[in-house]
Write a protein that holds these residues in place. Structure first.
Motif, PDB file in Angstrom:
ATOM      1  N   MET A 221       0.818  -1.205   0.000  1.00 36.60           N
ATOM      2  CA  MET A 221       0.000   0.000   0.000  1.00 36.60           C
ATOM      3  C   MET A 221       0.859   1.266   0.000  1.00 36.60           C
ATOM      4  O   MET A 221       0.512   2.269  -0.652  1.00 36.60           O
ATOM      5  CB  MET A 221      -0.921   0.010   1.231  1.00 36.60           C
ATOM      6  CG  MET A 221      -1.998  -1.071   1.229  1.00 36.60           C
ATOM      7  SD  MET A 221      -3.152  -0.945  -0.161  1.00 36.60           S
ATOM      8  CE  MET A 221      -2.616  -2.346  -1.140  1.00 36.60           C
ATOM      9  N   THR A 222       1.971   1.227   0.709  1.00 36.42           N
ATOM     10  CA  THR A 222       2.833   2.400   0.801  1.00 36.42           C
ATOM     11  C   THR A 222       3.401   2.794  -0.548  1.00 36.42           C
ATOM     12  O   THR A 222       3.606   3.977  -0.833  1.00 36.42           O
ATOM     13  CB  THR A 222       3.982   2.136   1.804  1.00 36.42           C
ATOM     14  OG1 THR A 222       3.422   1.870   3.087  1.00 36.42           O
ATOM     15  CG2 THR A 222       4.903   3.343   1.906  1.00 36.42           C
ATOM     16  N   LEU A 223       3.666   1.820  -1.393  1.00 31.20           N
ATOM     17  CA  LEU A 223       4.150   2.125  -2.740  1.00 31.20           C
ATOM     18  C   LEU A 223       3.144   2.990  -3.489  1.00 31.20           C
ATOM     19  O   LEU A 223       3.515   3.966  -4.153  1.00 31.20           O
ATOM     20  CB  LEU A 223       4.414   0.829  -3.512  1.00 31.20           C
ATOM     21  CG  LEU A 223       5.624   0.003  -3.080  1.00 31.20           C
ATOM     22  CD1 LEU A 223       5.658  -1.314  -3.848  1.00 31.20           C
ATOM     23  CD2 LEU A 223       6.908   0.775  -3.317  1.00 31.20           C
ATOM     24  N   ALA A 224       1.860   2.651  -3.375  1.00 30.18           N
ATOM     25  CA  ALA A 224       0.827   3.428  -4.050  1.00 30.18           C
ATOM     26  C   ALA A 224       0.656   4.799  -3.404  1.00 30.18           C
ATOM     27  O   ALA A 224       0.610   5.827  -4.093  1.00 30.18           O
ATOM     28  CB  ALA A 224      -0.498   2.657  -4.017  1.00 30.18           C
ATOM     29  N   TYR A 225       0.565   4.835  -2.097  1.00 31.99           N
ATOM     30  CA  TYR A 225       0.366   6.088  -1.365  1.00 31.99           C
ATOM     31  C   TYR A 225       1.543   7.027  -1.578  1.00 31.99           C
ATOM     32  O   TYR A 225       1.379   8.227  -1.823  1.00 31.99           O
ATOM     33  CB  TYR A 225       0.205   5.757   0.126  1.00 31.99           C
ATOM     34  CG  TYR A 225      -0.423   6.850   0.964  1.00 31.99           C
ATOM     35  CD1 TYR A 225      -1.793   7.083   0.909  1.00 31.99           C
ATOM     36  CD2 TYR A 225       0.336   7.617   1.831  1.00 31.99           C
ATOM     37  CE1 TYR A 225      -2.389   8.056   1.693  1.00 31.99           C
ATOM     38  CE2 TYR A 225      -0.243   8.590   2.626  1.00 31.99           C
ATOM     39  CZ  TYR A 225      -1.610   8.807   2.552  1.00 31.99           C
ATOM     40  OH  TYR A 225      -2.192   9.779   3.337  1.00 31.99           O
ATOM     41  N   GLY A 226       2.763   6.462  -1.508  1.00 30.44           N
ATOM     42  CA  GLY A 226       3.963   7.273  -1.670  1.00 30.44           C
ATOM     43  C   GLY A 226       4.130   7.786  -3.081  1.00 30.44           C
ATOM     44  O   GLY A 226       4.593   8.920  -3.288  1.00 30.44           O
ATOM     45  N   ALA A 227       3.788   6.978  -4.076  1.00 25.88           N
ATOM     46  CA  ALA A 227       3.903   7.417  -5.469  1.00 25.88           C
ATOM     47  C   ALA A 227       3.040   8.648  -5.719  1.00 25.88           C
ATOM     48  O   ALA A 227       3.460   9.603  -6.397  1.00 25.88           O
ATOM     49  CB  ALA A 227       3.510   6.287  -6.409  1.00 25.88           C
ATOM     50  N   ALA A 228       1.838   8.651  -5.178  1.00 28.84           N
ATOM     51  CA  ALA A 228       0.946   9.802  -5.341  1.00 28.84           C
ATOM     52  C   ALA A 228       1.524  11.041  -4.669  1.00 28.84           C
ATOM     53  O   ALA A 228       1.435  12.158  -5.211  1.00 28.84           O
ATOM     54  CB  ALA A 228      -0.432   9.475  -4.754  1.00 28.84           C
ATOM     55  N   GLN A 229       2.136  10.867  -3.509  1.00 30.94           N
ATOM     56  CA  GLN A 229       2.701  11.997  -2.777  1.00 30.94           C
ATOM     57  C   GLN A 229       3.914  12.591  -3.484  1.00 30.94           C
ATOM     58  O   GLN A 229       4.234  13.769  -3.306  1.00 30.94           O
ATOM     59  CB  GLN A 229       3.084  11.562  -1.359  1.00 30.94           C
ATOM     60  CG  GLN A 229       1.881  11.226  -0.497  1.00 30.94           C
ATOM     61  CD  GLN A 229       2.274  10.797   0.900  1.00 30.94           C
ATOM     62  OE1 GLN A 229       2.798  11.583   1.675  1.00 30.94           O
ATOM     63  NE2 GLN A 229       2.045   9.532   1.210  1.00 30.94           N
ATOM     64  N   ILE A 230       4.592  11.779  -4.283  1.00 26.71           N
ATOM     65  CA  ILE A 230       5.725  12.281  -5.057  1.00 26.71           C
ATOM     66  C   ILE A 230       5.222  13.121  -6.235  1.00 26.71           C
ATOM     67  O   ILE A 230       5.777  14.167  -6.556  1.00 26.71           O
ATOM     68  CB  ILE A 230       6.596  11.104  -5.555  1.00 26.71           C
ATOM     69  CG1 ILE A 230       7.310  10.450  -4.368  1.00 26.71           C
ATOM     70  CG2 ILE A 230       7.611  11.568  -6.596  1.00 26.71           C
ATOM     71  CD1 ILE A 230       8.015   9.163  -4.720  1.00 26.71           C
TER      72      ILE A 230
END
Length: 387
Positions: free
Chosen positions: A333-342
């Motif tokens: 999940m962090t991969l998806a959440y973090g990608a959006a934040q980048i």
């Protein structure tokens, strides 16, 4: 020193103030001051936020790969020191590249309070026969927003410039880091998971839809958390009210995890997430359609009351899917959440500079969150299907 539950929770809250409040979220408060005093552009401000989010994702991935709790304990201490150091170092340059490096490191440090400290506290609670609940710990995110907002506002009354703001934040972090340093529980053994609880992993379709929905939540969070102060400051007649808006975010966030946990018990986690997403859409869109102080403060309150719910509810779901190792689901999940934040801050910065207003960026962010609602509706439908 003998640890009590009060000391352990206090250590966790102090850790969040240092690693999340100062190292990560305080940038939103200082951003408009840096734009006026250090000639930082909207695009530059967006990129600095993006590098901070990149650092956070790197820190989360590092923490999820470490199995030795003793290493995590020492890494947490290093993050406390780095949070102080990177904040103080912001005053030593006006080079955007150097600032970006410092914001990246500060982003890595944020994982110390959110991921590492929470894991150490949870292990200690279980070991000492306390309820394995982190609601009080995550309430520290709201406390960290309040603490940094009050400090920045006090410094503004003293006519502090952006360098003095960063130094004041570094000093506060140094003081608050002391209980976090002393009272975060030290694991006596490596983090070997001896539980015999059987995992109940979701199917591939559920995981894919959840990742997409969580990506949307990450986008909405990144835009609002980065620019909410500057949005208020740029609104005619509301100059000087940005810190008040950020303070309200913290006040709303402080009890949010406990409130949404109760809602989820009654409705189920997916329906609670749906409600949080819809309320966050309202909060995002309000400043674009109404620039009154009431609308902007309501926007801040709705954002504060919902952004942490999205994270905490998904974290709780991870524990239910993989009780033996919740980080397994959270890593995905962090991969998806973090990608959006980048992506979100830099893109919003470009839109703002091109069109002279945050409105288009807010509409786009709200649209992404609405797409996230459709993904959650797909998850609800998937959950109802017969196995």
């Amino acid at each position: 020193m003998e640890l009590t539950r009060t000391r352990v929770y206090l250590a966790g809250i102090c850790s969040l103030i240092v690693t999340v409040g100062v190292a990560r979220l305080s940038y939103s408060l200082v951003l408009p001051i840096m734009q006026s005093g250090a000639s930082l552009t909207e695009v530059g401000g967006g990129w600095l936020a993006t590098t901070n989010f990149m650092g956070y994702m790197a820190g989360v991935l590092l923490a999820s790969r470490l199995n030795n709790l003793n290493y995590k304990y020492n890494l947490h201490r290093a993050y406390l020191l780095l949070s102080i150091g990177t904040s103080a170092a912001m005053v030593m340059t006006t080079d955007v590249v150097a600032w970006a490096v410092l914001r990246f490191i500060a982003g890595v440090c944020a994982s110390g309070g959110l991921i590492i400290a929470s894991g150490l506290i949870l292990k200690w609670l279980v070991k000492n026969d306390h309820r394995a609940e982190l609601g009080i710990h995550f309430a520290g995110i709201g406390v960290s927003i309040i603490a940094t907002s009050v400090l920045v506002e006090v410094m503004l009354t003293l006519s502090a410039n952006w360098q003095q703001q960063w130094l004041a934040l570094a000093v506060m972090a140094g003081v608050v880091a002391i209980p976090a340093w002393l009272w975060i529980p030290h694991p006596l053994v490596d983090g070997q998971d001896v539980t015999t609880t059987k995992d109940n992993p979701p199917g591939r379709a559920f995981t894919t839809l959840m990742m997409l929905a969580y990506f949307c939540a990450g986008y909405g969070y990144a835009v609002s958390s980065t620019f909410i102060v500057d949005i208020v400051e740029r609104t005619k007649g509301l100059e000087g009210q940005g810190t008040l808006a950020f303070l309200l975010v913290g006040i709303a966030a402080m009890p949010a995890t406990l409130v949404w946990d109760r809602i989820a018990r009654r409705t189920g986690y997916l329906y609670a997430l749906l409600a949080a997403y819809i309320l966050q859409v309202v909060g995002i869109i309000l400043p674009a359609i109404d620039d009154s102080l009431t609308a902007l403060l309501l926007s801040a309150f709705l954002f504060g009351g919902t952004f942490i719910a999205c994270v905490s509810l998904v974290l709780t779901m991870a524990g239910k899917f993989f009780p033996s190792n919740p980080a397994r689901f959270m890593g995905v999940m962090t991969l998806a959440y973090g990608a959006a934040q980048i992506i979100a801050p830099a893109f919003t910065g470009y839109l703002t500079e091109a069109f002279g207003s945050y409105n288009l960026g807010l509409y786009f962010s709200a649209g992404i969150m609405i797409i996230g609602v459709t993904f959650l509706l797909g998850l609800v439908r998937l959950e109802r299907l017969p196995v």
